[in-house]
Scaffold this motif. Structure first.
Motif, PDB file in Angstrom:
ATOM      1  N   LEU A  79       0.797  -1.279  -0.024  1.00 31.12           N
ATOM      2  CA  LEU A  79       0.117  -0.065   0.035  1.00 31.12           C
ATOM      3  C   LEU A  79       0.938   1.257   0.019  1.00 31.12           C
ATOM      4  CD1 LEU A  79      -2.925   1.218   0.172  1.00 31.12           C
ATOM      5  CD2 LEU A  79      -2.641   0.962   2.748  1.00 31.12           C
ATOM      6  N   THR A  80       1.828   1.087   0.853  1.00 31.02           N
ATOM      7  CA  THR A  80       2.930   2.459   1.028  1.00 31.02           C
ATOM      8  C   THR A  80       3.550   2.700  -0.417  1.00 31.02           C
ATOM      9  OG1 THR A  80       3.257   1.760   2.908  1.00 31.02           O
ATOM     10  CG2 THR A  80       4.689   3.448   2.097  1.00 31.02           C
ATOM     11  N   VAL A  81       4.045   1.636  -1.076  1.00 30.84           N
ATOM     12  CA  VAL A  81       4.615   2.085  -2.471  1.00 30.84           C
ATOM     13  C   VAL A  81       3.794   2.231  -3.708  1.00 30.84           C
ATOM     14  CG1 VAL A  81       5.813   0.782  -4.523  1.00 30.84           C
ATOM     15  CG2 VAL A  81       6.695   0.071  -1.738  1.00 30.84           C
ATOM     16  N   ALA A  82       2.633   1.619  -3.518  1.00 22.38           N
ATOM     17  CA  ALA A  82       1.312   2.185  -4.423  1.00 22.38           C
ATOM     18  C   ALA A  82       0.989   3.624  -4.136  1.00 22.38           C
ATOM     19  CB  ALA A  82       0.173   1.198  -4.261  1.00 22.38           C
ATOM     20  N   PHE A  83       0.883   4.043  -2.761  1.00 19.83           N
ATOM     21  CA  PHE A  83       0.439   5.458  -2.511  1.00 19.83           C
ATOM     22  C   PHE A  83       1.668   6.319  -3.254  1.00 19.83           C
ATOM     23  CE2 PHE A  83       0.393   8.793   0.642  1.00 19.83           C
ATOM     24  CZ  PHE A  83      -0.502   9.587   0.054  1.00 19.83           C
ATOM     25  N   CYS A  84       2.873   6.039  -2.906  1.00 22.59           N
ATOM     26  CA  CYS A  84       3.937   6.671  -3.186  1.00 22.59           C
ATOM     27  C   CYS A  84       4.109   6.935  -4.795  1.00 22.59           C
ATOM     28  CB  CYS A  84       5.127   6.173  -2.794  1.00 22.59           C
ATOM     29  SG  CYS A  84       6.785   7.122  -3.277  1.00 22.59           S
ATOM     30  N   ARG A  85       3.736   6.013  -5.497  1.00 20.18           N
ATOM     31  CA  ARG A  85       3.570   5.941  -7.022  1.00 20.18           C
ATOM     32  C   ARG A  85       2.670   6.817  -7.372  1.00 20.18           C
ATOM     33  NH1 ARG A  85       3.945  -0.675  -8.149  1.00 20.18           N
ATOM     34  NH2 ARG A  85       6.079  -0.939  -8.131  1.00 20.18           N
ATOM     35  N   SER A 167       3.510   8.128   3.676  1.00 21.84           N
ATOM     36  CA  SER A 167       3.120   7.005   4.575  1.00 21.84           C
ATOM     37  C   SER A 167       1.727   6.382   4.138  1.00 21.84           C
ATOM     38  CB  SER A 167       3.032   7.476   6.277  1.00 21.84           C
ATOM     39  OG  SER A 167       2.123   8.510   6.244  1.00 21.84           O
ATOM     40  N   ALA A 168       1.516   5.183   4.598  1.00 23.06           N
ATOM     41  CA  ALA A 168       0.240   4.439   4.366  1.00 23.06           C
ATOM     42  C   ALA A 168       0.318   3.567   5.525  1.00 23.06           C
ATOM     43  CB  ALA A 168       0.249   3.851   3.088  1.00 23.06           C
TER      44      ALA A 168
END
Length: 224
Positions: A79-85, A167-168
């Motif tokens: 979720l954190t990586v997807a949000f950062c993307r 952050s997520a």
């Protein structure tokens, strides 16, 4: 004049509507509380070695878990990586992305992330550089820390420095995902007297609205 006046008022009411929507969808906390983990984070202690006062805030958004793409909840950190993307590939960053590309994209910045496809596929490991302005300096399953304020080609202390925490996290008690964008801007090149951060008030206000836009548009990438 009638057309100009009508266009002006349409723009004003559109802006008011957008601002109202962002306020309803995101929460701004400024200044950060004394117990915020920013103050003890390794990145903040490393890059703000003089302990200069920062301009700091955080915007957050809560989303029910049943609205989050289920595959992002299956693996820790997804979720954190997807949000950062979504932060970099989303609509909110489009203008700044284009502006920086016109100024700095070239042989000297080859290997950095510049395109929407690159933003959407990177895992944002430490050392990743986004548009010659943001460098990933730390990564955990719930937070990706990015240094900003100047080109990463200037790795030393800076007159304009800062950190961006993407952050997520999952709030199991409330069955919600909590997305956050936390900012801290400071002078790292020398000791600064006083208690005020480096940004004037008007710039700080504009920054908080920009953070709200980045957060909201990035959240679209993690929802169904």
């Amino acid at each position: 004049m009638g057309i100009i006046k009508k266009t002006f008022y349409t723009g004003v009411w559109t802006s008011v509507g957008v601002m109202g929507y962002l306020v309803s969808q995101t929460t701004l906390t400024c200044p950060l509380p004394r117990d915020d983990r920013l103050w003890t984070s390794p990145a903040f202690q490393k890059y703000n070695a003089h302990r200069n006062p920062p301009t700091q805030d955080i915007v957050t958004k809560r989303i029910p878990l049943d609205k989050i793409k289920p595959e992002l909840l299956e693996k820790e950190g997804a979720l954190t990586v997807a949000f950062c993307r979504g932060v970099w590939s989303g609509l909110g960053y489009r203008f700044q992305r284009s502006y920086l590309a016109r100024k700095y994209q070239g042989p000297a910045t080859k290997g950095q992330l510049w395109t929407k496809e690159q933003f959407e596929t990177s895992d944002y490991e430490p050392g990743t550089i986004v548009t010659d302005h943001f460098e990933v300096v730390d990564k955990t399953p719930t937070e990706i820390t990015v240094r900003c304020g100047d080109t990463p080609r200037n790795p030393g202390p800076r007159d304009s420095d800062g950190l961006f925490f993407i952050s997520a996290e999952v709030d199991k008690e409330r069955n919600e995902a909590v997305l956050g964008l936390k900012s801290a801007f400071f002078v790292s090149s020398q000791k600064v007297e006083g208690i005020a951060g480096p940004m004037p008030v008007w710039m700080e206000k504009l920054h908080t609205w920009y953070s709200r836009i980045l957060l909201e548009t990035a959240s679209w990438s993690v929802t169904k």
